[in-house]
Design an enzyme around this catalytic site. Structure first.
Site, PDB file in Angstrom:
ATOM      1  CG  HIS A  33      -0.153  15.391   1.268  1.00 29.72           C
ATOM      2  ND1 HIS A  33      -0.810  15.433   0.050  1.00 29.72           N
ATOM      3  CD2 HIS A  33      -0.834  14.488   2.020  1.00 29.72           C
ATOM      4  CE1 HIS A  33      -1.842  14.601   0.081  1.00 29.72           C
ATOM      5  NE2 HIS A  33      -1.879  14.005   1.250  1.00 29.72           N
ATOM      6  CG  ASP A  51      -2.517   4.685   3.380  1.00 32.42           C
ATOM      7  OD1 ASP A  51      -2.302   5.008   2.198  1.00 32.42           O
ATOM      8  OD2 ASP A  51      -3.546   5.010   3.997  1.00 32.42           O
ATOM      9  CG  HIS A  96      -1.308   6.498  -1.868  1.00 37.43           C
ATOM     10  ND1 HIS A  96      -2.503   6.484  -2.560  1.00 37.43           N
ATOM     11  CD2 HIS A  96      -1.555   5.823  -0.705  1.00 37.43           C
ATOM     12  CE1 HIS A  96      -3.422   5.835  -1.841  1.00 37.43           C
ATOM     13  NE2 HIS A  96      -2.873   5.426  -0.725  1.00 37.43           N
ATOM     14  CG  PHE A  97       5.772   5.463  -4.661  1.00 38.67           C
ATOM     15  CD1 PHE A  97       5.724   5.690  -3.291  1.00 38.67           C
ATOM     16  CD2 PHE A  97       6.564   4.416  -5.125  1.00 38.67           C
ATOM     17  CE1 PHE A  97       6.443   4.898  -2.388  1.00 38.67           C
ATOM     18  CE2 PHE A  97       7.291   3.620  -4.229  1.00 38.67           C
ATOM     19  CZ  PHE A  97       7.230   3.855  -2.864  1.00 38.67           C
ATOM     20  NE  ARG A  98       0.576  11.578  -2.533  1.00 32.99           N
ATOM     21  CZ  ARG A  98      -0.591  11.274  -1.949  1.00 32.99           C
ATOM     22  NH1 ARG A  98      -1.527  10.624  -2.644  1.00 32.99           N
ATOM     23  NH2 ARG A  98      -0.826  11.622  -0.720  1.00 32.99           N
ATOM     24  CG  HIS A 138      -2.032   0.945   1.202  1.00 32.77           C
ATOM     25  ND1 HIS A 138      -3.216   0.731   1.855  1.00 32.77           N
ATOM     26  CD2 HIS A 138      -2.166   2.135   0.591  1.00 32.77           C
ATOM     27  CE1 HIS A 138      -4.035   1.742   1.648  1.00 32.77           C
ATOM     28  NE2 HIS A 138      -3.406   2.629   0.895  1.00 32.77           N
ATOM     29  CG  HIS A 181     -10.402   4.210   2.149  1.00 30.69           C
ATOM     30  ND1 HIS A 181      -9.272   4.947   2.403  1.00 30.69           N
ATOM     31  CD2 HIS A 181     -11.348   4.669   3.022  1.00 30.69           C
ATOM     32  CE1 HIS A 181      -9.523   5.817   3.374  1.00 30.69           C
ATOM     33  NE2 HIS A 181     -10.781   5.672   3.768  1.00 30.69           N
ATOM     34  CG  ASN A 219      -5.206   7.606  -4.729  1.00 25.67           C
ATOM     35  OD1 ASN A 219      -4.260   6.836  -4.810  1.00 25.67           O
ATOM     36  ND2 ASN A 219      -5.532   8.201  -3.602  1.00 25.67           N
ATOM     37  CG  HIS A 245      -6.235   2.068   5.592  1.00 25.89           C
ATOM     38  ND1 HIS A 245      -7.606   2.037   5.559  1.00 25.89           N
ATOM     39  CD2 HIS A 245      -5.841   2.685   4.452  1.00 25.89           C
ATOM     40  CE1 HIS A 245      -8.010   2.620   4.459  1.00 25.89           C
ATOM     41  NE2 HIS A 245      -6.973   3.011   3.761  1.00 25.89           N
TER      42      HIS A 245
HETATM   43 ZN    ZN Z   1      -3.990   4.561   0.831  1.00 26.06          ZN
END
Ligand code: ZN
Length: 427
Positions: free
Chosen positions: A299, A295, A57-59, A55, A174, A89, A225
């Site tokens: 930011h 997760d 999120h490497f953006r 899990h 989620h 996402n 999560h």
């Molecule tokens: Zn996530």
């Protein structure tokens, strides 16, 4: 044989002073004495399977000022993680076969570790599930809104799970119920408000809906999560096709504790009470929970420093997860057996990849640990582009070395391979 590695290795649930023989990136032998063309003797240092993070999120693409696949995967390397699975996402979202192909090709050029990708399921691409399945390792469904989420109408849930069940790939959720979140939403000035806006009941309701919608389908389901006692209670009686994960922040942090600038700890689902935190940690210990997942959702500092109500949700964690828990193992708060199951064996099983164990036939992915190397987590030493951590000053044991497919990735704190070393694990 290309390579042999000697040390105190974790084999089949116990430590053995032995040698691991490696050919073409695979473990081909585990013996008392082995000498290949190249030999590393780590003496009394400990050799453990590298971690796998299902899990992150490497953006990338679209939000690469926060992170990109090279910085994210570099953070993974230094955190002892040999393989990551990236969430859909991004901008654009990976909700079409084309966007998945583009992402895989781009990450093949950028990644330092092996990787997989998820397809996002939305109200609009349900008909394309079969085509998407050829390009992804699993599916992600957001049942509640969060920062950069993909909206999904729960009335479609049963139908989607039906079509995915014939494919056999996992669906990750989620699990916070959107209607419940809307009902509880109010202006937030701090973490206690955020918790009131996203009560445990919304998680509980959502997990219940997943149970109902998946009944008798046998689809492989993973509840991401889990954050509350209520959620855990329900999952105690889950059918065997449903797995669940917990993040380091939910089982190590709680809102009663002074957490520094609150907006940096705003995350979904929220960090809850010490009661939830302890229940989650116990669930890691007793085997109720299948995996740890970071997760990792970075930011920038500037983005996290605005007024609480408008701060984006998410915090980084891929580099600190394994080291934090290695320290807890050193302190005998968690067993080796549970740690390796949570970070290596079960994640690999859930994704069906030949990693997570030091056994013949598996990828030669492992970390070298010296338990005398207790250090403090410091933002300045981490590799994520976001430049901060929710675990500043926490004690941790960072691996001194990581091998991925038999290749040594770190020497004297420096990366030894180029971007693009990481491979797609295959759809
Ligand atoms: Zn996530």
């Amino acid at each position: 044989m290309d390579l042999s590695v000697e040390g105190k290795a974790y084999i089949n649930g116990t430590f053995e002073n032995c040698c691991i023989g490696i050919d073409d990136g695979k473990i081909v032998a585990v013996k008392k004495i082995l000498k290949a063309d190249e030999h590393f003797d780590f003496g009394n240092k400990i050799i453990l399977p590298a971690g796998i993070d299902l899990h992150v999120h490497f953006r990338d693409p679209g939000m690469t000022h926060k992170e990109d696949f090279s910085t994210g995967s570099l953070a993974a390397v230094f955190g002892g993680i040999s393989c990551v699975f990236d969430m859909p996402n991004t901008v654009p979202q990976t909700t079409t076969p084309g966007s998945l192909s583009d992402k895989i090709n781009d990450c093949k050029r950028k990644s330092f570790v092996d990787f997989g990708v998820y397809a996002g399921v939305t109200n609009d691409n349900i008909k394309d599930i079969e085509k998407l399945a050829k390009k992804c390792n699993g599916f992600k469904i957001f049942l509640g809104n969060t920062t950069v989420a993909l909206m999904f109408d729960k009335t479609n849930l049963r139908n989607v799970l039906k079509s995915i069940s014939t494919i056999g790939k996992p669906v990750l959720f989620h699990a916070e119920d959107e209607e419940c979140l809307i009902k509880n939403r109010s202006v937030e000035n701090g973490l206690a408000d955020h918790l009131r806006s996203r009560p445990a009941g919304c998680e509980e309701l959502s997990i219940r809906e997943i149970f109902n919608a998946s009944q008798d389908l046998g689809s492989r389901i993973h509840v991401c999560h889990v954050s509350s006692c209520e959620g855990l209670e329900l999952l105690k009686n889950r059918p065997s096709n449903i797995s669940c994960g917990v993040t380091p922040h939910h089982c190590l942090l709680s809102i009663e504790k002074n957490l520094g600038t609150p907006s940096f700890y705003k995350v979904n689902p929220p960090v809850r009470t010490s009661f939830d935190k302890e229940a989650l940690f116990n669930a890691l210990k007793n085997g109720l929970v299948d995996i740890l997942e970071s997760d990792h959702a970075p930011h920038t500092r500037d983005e996290k420093a605005v007024d609480f109500d408008s701060v984006p949700c998410g915090l980084p964690g891929v580099e600190t997860m394994y080291p934090l828990f290695l320290y807890l193992v050193k302190k005998e708060i968690l067993s080796f057996q549970r740690l390796i199951s949570l970070l290596c064996i079960r994640p690999a099983e859930l994704m069906g990849i030949p990693k997570g164990r030091l056994e013949v036939g598996y990828d030669a992915d492992f970390v070298v640990i010296d338990f005398k190397d207790v250090g403090k987590i410091r933002s300045d030493n981490l590799h994520s582009k976001c430049g901060w951590t929710p675990f500043e000053d926490w004690s941790a044991v960072f691996p001194s070395c990581i091998f991925v497919r038999g290749e040594k990735l770190i020497e004297d704190h420096e990366i030894q391979v180029n971007q693009g070393f990481g491979q797609f694990v295959g759809a």
